[in-house]
Design a protein around this motif. Structure first.
Motif, PDB file in Angstrom:
ATOM      1  N   GLU A   1       0.820  -1.220   0.000  1.00 34.30           N
ATOM      2  CA  GLU A   1       0.000   0.000   0.000  1.00 34.30           C
ATOM      3  C   GLU A   1       0.848   1.262   0.000  1.00 34.30           C
ATOM      4  O   GLU A   1       0.427   2.293  -0.495  1.00 34.30           O
ATOM      5  N   LYS A   2       2.044   1.160   0.556  1.00 40.82           N
ATOM      6  CA  LYS A   2       2.940   2.307   0.647  1.00 40.82           C
ATOM      7  C   LYS A   2       4.307   1.899   0.127  1.00 40.82           C
ATOM      8  O   LYS A   2       4.802   0.827   0.435  1.00 40.82           O
ATOM      9  N   LEU A   3       4.906   2.758  -0.677  1.00 39.70           N
ATOM     10  CA  LEU A   3       6.242   2.531  -1.211  1.00 39.70           C
ATOM     11  C   LEU A   3       7.003   3.846  -1.067  1.00 39.70           C
ATOM     12  O   LEU A   3       6.632   4.849  -1.688  1.00 39.70           O
ATOM     13  N   GLY A   4       8.029   3.850  -0.223  1.00 44.35           N
ATOM     14  CA  GLY A   4       8.709   5.106   0.078  1.00 44.35           C
ATOM     15  C   GLY A   4       7.708   6.049   0.714  1.00 44.35           C
ATOM     16  O   GLY A   4       6.977   5.669   1.633  1.00 44.35           O
TER      17      GLY A   4
ATOM     18  N   ASN B   1       1.768   6.508  -1.779  1.00 48.39           N
ATOM     19  CA  ASN B   1       0.676   5.573  -1.509  1.00 48.39           C
ATOM     20  C   ASN B   1       0.154   5.015  -2.823  1.00 48.39           C
ATOM     21  O   ASN B   1       0.111   5.716  -3.833  1.00 48.39           O
ATOM     22  N   LEU B   2      -0.271   3.768  -2.777  1.00 49.66           N
ATOM     23  CA  LEU B   2      -0.842   3.130  -3.954  1.00 49.66           C
ATOM     24  C   LEU B   2      -2.160   3.811  -4.295  1.00 49.66           C
ATOM     25  O   LEU B   2      -3.043   3.944  -3.453  1.00 49.66           O
ATOM     26  N   SER B   3      -2.275   4.281  -5.526  1.00 50.84           N
ATOM     27  CA  SER B   3      -3.497   4.993  -5.926  1.00 50.84           C
ATOM     28  C   SER B   3      -4.309   4.228  -6.963  1.00 50.84           C
ATOM     29  O   SER B   3      -5.477   4.529  -7.170  1.00 50.84           O
ATOM     30  N   LEU B   4      -3.691   3.246  -7.631  1.00 53.71           N
ATOM     31  CA  LEU B   4      -4.410   2.464  -8.633  1.00 53.71           C
ATOM     32  C   LEU B   4      -3.751   1.101  -8.737  1.00 53.71           C
ATOM     33  O   LEU B   4      -2.518   1.004  -8.714  1.00 53.71           O
TER      34      LEU B   4
ATOM     35  N   TYR C   1       1.532   4.799  -8.000  1.00 57.67           N
ATOM     36  CA  TYR C   1       1.771   5.364  -6.672  1.00 57.67           C
ATOM     37  C   TYR C   1       1.848   6.881  -6.791  1.00 57.67           C
ATOM     38  O   TYR C   1       2.358   7.409  -7.773  1.00 57.67           O
ATOM     39  N   ARG C   2       1.344   7.574  -5.773  1.00 57.45           N
ATOM     40  CA  ARG C   2       1.391   9.032  -5.707  1.00 57.45           C
ATOM     41  C   ARG C   2       1.898   9.439  -4.334  1.00 57.45           C
ATOM     42  O   ARG C   2       1.543   8.834  -3.330  1.00 57.45           O
ATOM     43  N   GLY C   3       2.721  10.488  -4.343  1.00 57.46           N
ATOM     44  CA  GLY C   3       3.248  10.977  -3.079  1.00 57.46           C
ATOM     45  C   GLY C   3       3.226  12.486  -3.018  1.00 57.46           C
ATOM     46  O   GLY C   3       2.785  13.165  -3.948  1.00 57.46           O
ATOM     47  N   GLY C   4       3.732  13.001  -1.934  1.00 54.68           N
ATOM     48  CA  GLY C   4       3.818  14.442  -1.760  1.00 54.68           C
ATOM     49  C   GLY C   4       4.809  15.046  -2.732  1.00 54.68           C
ATOM     50  O   GLY C   4       5.632  14.363  -3.338  1.00 54.68           O
ATOM     51  N   MET C   5       4.716  16.330  -2.906  1.00 58.86           N
ATOM     52  CA  MET C   5       5.629  17.077  -3.771  1.00 58.86           C
ATOM     53  C   MET C   5       5.608  16.595  -5.223  1.00 58.86           C
ATOM     54  O   MET C   5       6.590  16.723  -5.942  1.00 58.86           O
TER      55      MET C   5
ATOM     56  N   LYS D   1       5.564  10.531  -8.276  1.00 61.23           N
ATOM     57  CA  LYS D   1       4.693   9.431  -8.662  1.00 61.23           C
ATOM     58  C   LYS D   1       5.508   8.357  -9.355  1.00 61.23           C
ATOM     59  O   LYS D   1       6.583   8.609  -9.881  1.00 61.23           O
ATOM     60  N   ALA D   2       4.980   7.153  -9.301  1.00 64.21           N
ATOM     61  CA  ALA D   2       5.618   6.016  -9.950  1.00 64.21           C
ATOM     62  C   ALA D   2       4.539   5.136 -10.550  1.00 64.21           C
ATOM     63  O   ALA D   2       3.442   5.026 -10.006  1.00 64.21           O
ATOM     64  N   LYS D   3       4.875   4.540 -11.677  1.00 68.10           N
ATOM     65  CA  LYS D   3       3.957   3.600 -12.316  1.00 68.10           C
ATOM     66  C   LYS D   3       4.722   2.316 -12.600  1.00 68.10           C
ATOM     67  O   LYS D   3       5.845   2.356 -13.097  1.00 68.10           O
ATOM     68  N   PHE D   4       4.099   1.195 -12.262  1.00 66.80           N
ATOM     69  CA  PHE D   4       4.679  -0.124 -12.469  1.00 66.80           C
ATOM     70  C   PHE D   4       3.883  -0.868 -13.518  1.00 66.80           C
ATOM     71  O   PHE D   4       2.658  -0.913 -13.455  1.00 66.80           O
ATOM     72  N   TRP D   5       4.592  -1.453 -14.460  1.00 70.14           N
ATOM     73  CA  TRP D   5       4.021  -2.425 -15.379  1.00 70.14           C
ATOM     74  C   TRP D   5       4.795  -3.708 -15.109  1.00 70.14           C
ATOM     75  O   TRP D   5       6.031  -3.726 -15.210  1.00 70.14           O
TER      76      TRP D   5
END
Length: 176
Positions: free
Chosen positions: A39-42, A45-48, A79-83, A86-90
């Motif tokens: 649910e959380k990475l660094g 937070n997981l958003s999708l 994933y989305r975070g502050g500032m 964001k990260a996207k995993f495939w």
């Protein structure tokens, strides 16, 4: 009376141990609602999260129509975070480690020839060869890809701080 009391305590103790064991077993057996993704990475937070046909369609589209690409399952996570981080995993899952390694090699050989990404730069992170490429601004600038077991990961991280990005990739390798 004393004997009955100690027998009662023993029975209560046994019931408590059994109940605790059952509860612990149930908690460890429940599937994470987000599959393999935490649910959380660094600080993000997981958003999708997507799997199944929707993820498979998107991942296969990214790999193209090559007959050498064999994907058993696919997963996507944002994933989305502050500032603005964001990260996207495939993630594509192959039948075995060898097919995943073959897919990674194919990706690495093709990535610089598309005109959409730079040639890859290999680096070692957590004992795994991770490839780094930069992409056009409309694609996202920072991308990492690697194989771990029977899965191939492609991660787009939108954050200009290299140490931040490397930290996210290392955490991903350890946790996913």
């Amino acid at each position: 009376m004393r004997k009955n009391k100690s027998e009662l305590y023993l029975v209560l103790f046994i019931i408590a141990v059994i109940a605790g064991t059952v509860l612990l077993f149930i908690q460890t057996q429940q599937e994470n609602a987000f599959g393999m993704f935490p649910e959380k990475l660094g600080d993000m937070n997981l958003s999708l999260y997507r799997d199944g046909d929707a993820a498979m369609t998107e991942v296969k589209r990214l790999h193209g129509s090559s007959p050498n690409v064999k994907v058993e399952s696919a997963y996507i996570a944002d994933y989305r975070g502050g500032m603005g981080s964001k990260a996207k995993f495939w993630v594509s899952e192959s039948k075995n480690n060898e097919e995943a390694a073959s897919l990674l090699e194919l990706m690495n050989n093709r990535v610089g020839m598309t005109g959409m990404f730079s040639n890859s730069t290999p680096m070692n992170m957590e004992g795994i060869t991770v490839y780094f490429v930069t992409g056009r601004p409309e694609l996202g600038l920072y991308h990492y890809f690697y194989a771990k077991d029977n899965r191939v990961f492609w991660i787009q991280i939108d954050n200009p701080d290299e140490s931040y990005r490397v930290g996210i990739v290392k955490e991903s390798i350890k946790r996913i």
